[in-house]
Scaffold this motif. Sequence first.
Motif, PDB file in Angstrom:
ATOM      1  N   SER A 361       9.394  -8.028   7.682  1.00 26.01           N
ATOM      2  CA  SER A 361       9.823  -6.665   7.112  1.00 26.01           C
ATOM      3  C   SER A 361       8.386  -6.214   6.293  1.00 26.01           C
ATOM      4  O   SER A 361       7.679  -7.231   5.699  1.00 26.01           O
ATOM      5  CB  SER A 361      10.871  -6.837   6.122  1.00 26.01           C
ATOM      6  N   ILE A 362       8.334  -4.953   6.178  1.00 31.12           N
ATOM      7  CA  ILE A 362       7.336  -4.534   5.363  1.00 31.12           C
ATOM      8  C   ILE A 362       7.695  -3.989   3.932  1.00 31.12           C
ATOM      9  O   ILE A 362       8.312  -3.210   3.871  1.00 31.12           O
ATOM     10  CB  ILE A 362       6.545  -3.539   6.143  1.00 31.12           C
ATOM     11  N   LYS A 363       6.707  -4.471   2.997  1.00 33.79           N
ATOM     12  CA  LYS A 363       7.354  -4.143   1.416  1.00 33.79           C
ATOM     13  C   LYS A 363       6.320  -3.410   1.045  1.00 33.79           C
ATOM     14  O   LYS A 363       4.952  -3.770   1.253  1.00 33.79           O
ATOM     15  CB  LYS A 363       7.560  -5.266   0.773  1.00 33.79           C
ATOM     16  N   ASP A 383      -3.853  -1.090  12.475  1.00 25.95           N
ATOM     17  CA  ASP A 383      -4.176  -0.392  10.942  1.00 25.95           C
ATOM     18  C   ASP A 383      -4.308  -1.746  10.052  1.00 25.95           C
ATOM     19  O   ASP A 383      -5.220  -1.470   9.260  1.00 25.95           O
ATOM     20  CB  ASP A 383      -3.015   0.640  10.892  1.00 25.95           C
ATOM     21  N   LEU A 384      -3.318  -2.379  10.143  1.00 31.13           N
ATOM     22  CA  LEU A 384      -3.329  -3.418   9.150  1.00 31.13           C
ATOM     23  C   LEU A 384      -4.431  -4.477   9.403  1.00 31.13           C
ATOM     24  O   LEU A 384      -5.253  -4.599   8.108  1.00 31.13           O
ATOM     25  CB  LEU A 384      -1.991  -4.367   9.485  1.00 31.13           C
ATOM     26  N   THR A 385      -4.827  -4.705  10.669  1.00 28.59           N
ATOM     27  CA  THR A 385      -6.156  -5.674  10.793  1.00 28.59           C
ATOM     28  C   THR A 385      -7.332  -5.051  10.360  1.00 28.59           C
ATOM     29  O   THR A 385      -7.993  -5.443   9.749  1.00 28.59           O
ATOM     30  CB  THR A 385      -5.927  -5.929  12.267  1.00 28.59           C
ATOM     31  N   GLU A 411       1.047  -4.181  -0.630  1.00 27.64           N
ATOM     32  CA  GLU A 411       0.223  -3.940  -1.974  1.00 27.64           C
ATOM     33  C   GLU A 411      -0.370  -5.253  -2.164  1.00 27.64           C
ATOM     34  O   GLU A 411      -1.459  -5.416  -2.710  1.00 27.64           O
ATOM     35  CB  GLU A 411       1.054  -3.344  -3.047  1.00 27.64           C
ATOM     36  N   LEU A 412       0.322  -6.354  -1.959  1.00 27.08           N
ATOM     37  CA  LEU A 412      -0.335  -7.747  -2.512  1.00 27.08           C
ATOM     38  C   LEU A 412      -1.330  -8.009  -1.318  1.00 27.08           C
ATOM     39  O   LEU A 412      -2.474  -8.422  -1.720  1.00 27.08           O
ATOM     40  CB  LEU A 412       0.829  -8.908  -2.156  1.00 27.08           C
ATOM     41  N   SER A 417      -7.098  -9.273  -2.218  1.00 25.28           N
ATOM     42  CA  SER A 417      -8.285  -9.593  -1.142  1.00 25.28           C
ATOM     43  C   SER A 417      -9.245 -10.308  -2.070  1.00 25.28           C
ATOM     44  O   SER A 417     -10.042 -10.771  -1.406  1.00 25.28           O
ATOM     45  CB  SER A 417      -8.733  -8.420  -0.760  1.00 25.28           C
ATOM     46  N   LEU A 418      -9.312 -10.260  -3.452  1.00 28.21           N
ATOM     47  CA  LEU A 418     -10.184 -11.225  -4.190  1.00 28.21           C
ATOM     48  C   LEU A 418      -9.318 -12.396  -4.545  1.00 28.21           C
ATOM     49  O   LEU A 418     -10.281 -13.275  -5.119  1.00 28.21           O
ATOM     50  CB  LEU A 418     -10.809 -10.283  -5.401  1.00 28.21           C
ATOM     51  N   ASP A 419      -8.153 -12.628  -4.285  1.00 30.49           N
ATOM     52  CA  ASP A 419      -7.743 -13.591  -5.160  1.00 30.49           C
ATOM     53  C   ASP A 419      -6.310 -14.298  -4.186  1.00 30.49           C
ATOM     54  O   ASP A 419      -5.361 -14.096  -4.519  1.00 30.49           O
ATOM     55  CB  ASP A 419      -6.829 -13.117  -6.335  1.00 30.49           C
ATOM     56  N   ASN A 420      -6.741 -14.536  -3.058  1.00 31.72           N
ATOM     57  CA  ASN A 420      -6.132 -14.854  -1.930  1.00 31.72           C
ATOM     58  C   ASN A 420      -6.408 -16.483  -1.261  1.00 31.72           C
ATOM     59  O   ASN A 420      -7.436 -16.585  -1.281  1.00 31.72           O
ATOM     60  CB  ASN A 420      -6.567 -13.685  -0.956  1.00 31.72           C
ATOM     61  N   PRO A 421      -5.264 -16.748  -0.787  1.00 29.49           N
ATOM     62  CA  PRO A 421      -5.386 -18.132  -0.512  1.00 29.49           C
ATOM     63  C   PRO A 421      -6.368 -18.215   0.878  1.00 29.49           C
ATOM     64  O   PRO A 421      -7.173 -19.328   1.030  1.00 29.49           O
ATOM     65  CB  PRO A 421      -4.029 -18.314   0.258  1.00 29.49           C
TER      66      PRO A 421
END
Length: 542
Positions: A361-363, A383-385, A411-412, A417-421
């Motif tokens: 699901s998309i939040k 679009d997401l990719t 949003e997360l 994108s700068l603080d991401n696993p």
Amino acid sequence: MLKSSIASILSLAWESLDLPPATVEVYPSDRPEFGDFSSNLPLIGAKAAGLPPRKLAEQLVPLLLVGPFARVEIAGPGFINLFLKPAVIHAALQEVIRSGDRFGSSDSGEKGSLQIEFVSSNPTGPLTVGHGRQAVLGDVLASLYTALGYAVTREYYFNDEGRQIDLLAESLWACYRRLSGEERVIPEGGYHGEYLIDIARELKDEVEDRFPDFDAPAAQFFRRAAVSRIKETIKDDLIRLGVGFDRWFSESDLHRSGKVTAALASLRERNGIYEKDGAIWLQAEENGGVKDSVLIRSDGRPTYLMVDIAYHIDKYDRGFDRVIDVQGADHQVEQSCMKAAMRILGYPEKFLNYAVHQFVSIKEGEETARMSTRAGRFICLRDLTDEIGRDVVRYFMIARKPESHLQFDLELARAESLDNPVYYIQYAHTRISSIFRKAGPIACGLEEVDLAPLKTPGELELIKRLDRFPEVVSGAALGFAPHLLAGYTLDLARAFHAYYGEQRVLGTDKGLMKARLALLQGLQTVFRRSLEILGMSIPEEM
RNA sequence: GCGCCCGUAGCUCAGUGGACAGAGCAACGGCCUUCUAAGCCGUCGGCCGGAGGUUCGAAUCCUCCCGGGCGUACCA
């Protein structure tokens, strides 16, 4: 591997006590005072031995004092805590370095042939974020099994015939007529997505007003036009995600080659079908299925299940030892019927396997939405990719266990994108690369380096983690659980970053530096292999 | 109704028989003359949905209940 060699030592000790057999379990200790590894053998074997666990442990311990252990302790209700000699741990690192990129892998094909079928979305629209989960899951599973030594074929099955395609064609035709100013409604159960309007425009330019009515020639034209364009879109969506297939299989081929009819005949031969209400049914319930299902409708058309059975017969005839179908949790009944069909046909029970996953699901902000291709309500995978990048999409899709619902927080994913696993893991690899760049030629011949200077707890801990990698790979594959590898790699990165912060490599005395470079080489190997299997890029610099 | 899956920290989730339950994000406080601070260290935060049961030992296995998802088509 440390764990398995320790387990076999414990087994030998147990056997020498001349007691009834017991299962030997060894696991990495979670606290330093419990040693490197622990076993609950005395607790498990107490009943068989007729002794209290601690008494039993006392008999076992003397038998363990030879070999790899520096110290063996009895603790708690009857655990055996095993402390390894550092040299034994060093040898584990040596094995990583000597194996290089073969570490954690077997030779290709030695375990037999395996087909993994995944995505297999109908060519009725672009792939959504929901399909993305299955795409990554299937792709990573395929890589995991390749590492395990299977000859893997990645396959996509297109349902390019049938009712859904008819509806698609009619929906497309309606869009096309609307472009000429006509009032046309999308048929009941048809498709409403914007992508159809784009296709309709192209077709309008091409054929102008040649199809004023939805007659047979129009149906055929719009079916073909829709399917071929959407197939290309889907293939492109997957390429952008870094997912490739060895074969694209079309349902229409099964019909053309007579395999559907032949499949029905095979089921009939084995008394797996019966007639009722003018339809032909699969005798699924007697064969372990949830319920009997229709194979041939009373109007003579085969159902999806019928065609899918023909497809699986084809897979079997192609000689695969095993197949794995990756599917969403909504195909439960279908799965049990397919299994029943396989039993009727006499195929080995282990031939067909299902890797089932829950939905995405998309939040976005406070809104959480499920997606529906038919209603035209979805977020395109593409679009997401394009927005957040292949690596991030792949990691997010794979980081949760498949049977859990995945809430993709847009949003997360953007903000993180700068603080991401993802970057955290890649950064670990990058830091190592950077050290090697600075080290220059001194970092050659690390296979032969004396590893004795590696003695801090952090260093020994890192080596033990590396040693676990092959087990993680096989566990992730066999359990259809790629998230285990994702989690392992993240933990390894965490341990590395902590080590990086507390110890220096370059500028220490030569013996220590070379030993630490060897450790870094082992780490880099495992980061590289993990990222490869996860299908993520492996940056040298960030 | 029946079947499958899920319920763990404020949020997103790991952990599926072992010894005081973990991480990230969020919040708060430290650390850059030294291999990339996209980093490190620390603090705060949980009767593991509830109740029984099995076990030497349960977040993990069994039963029931509650809450959520999916399915239960001559759709795919």
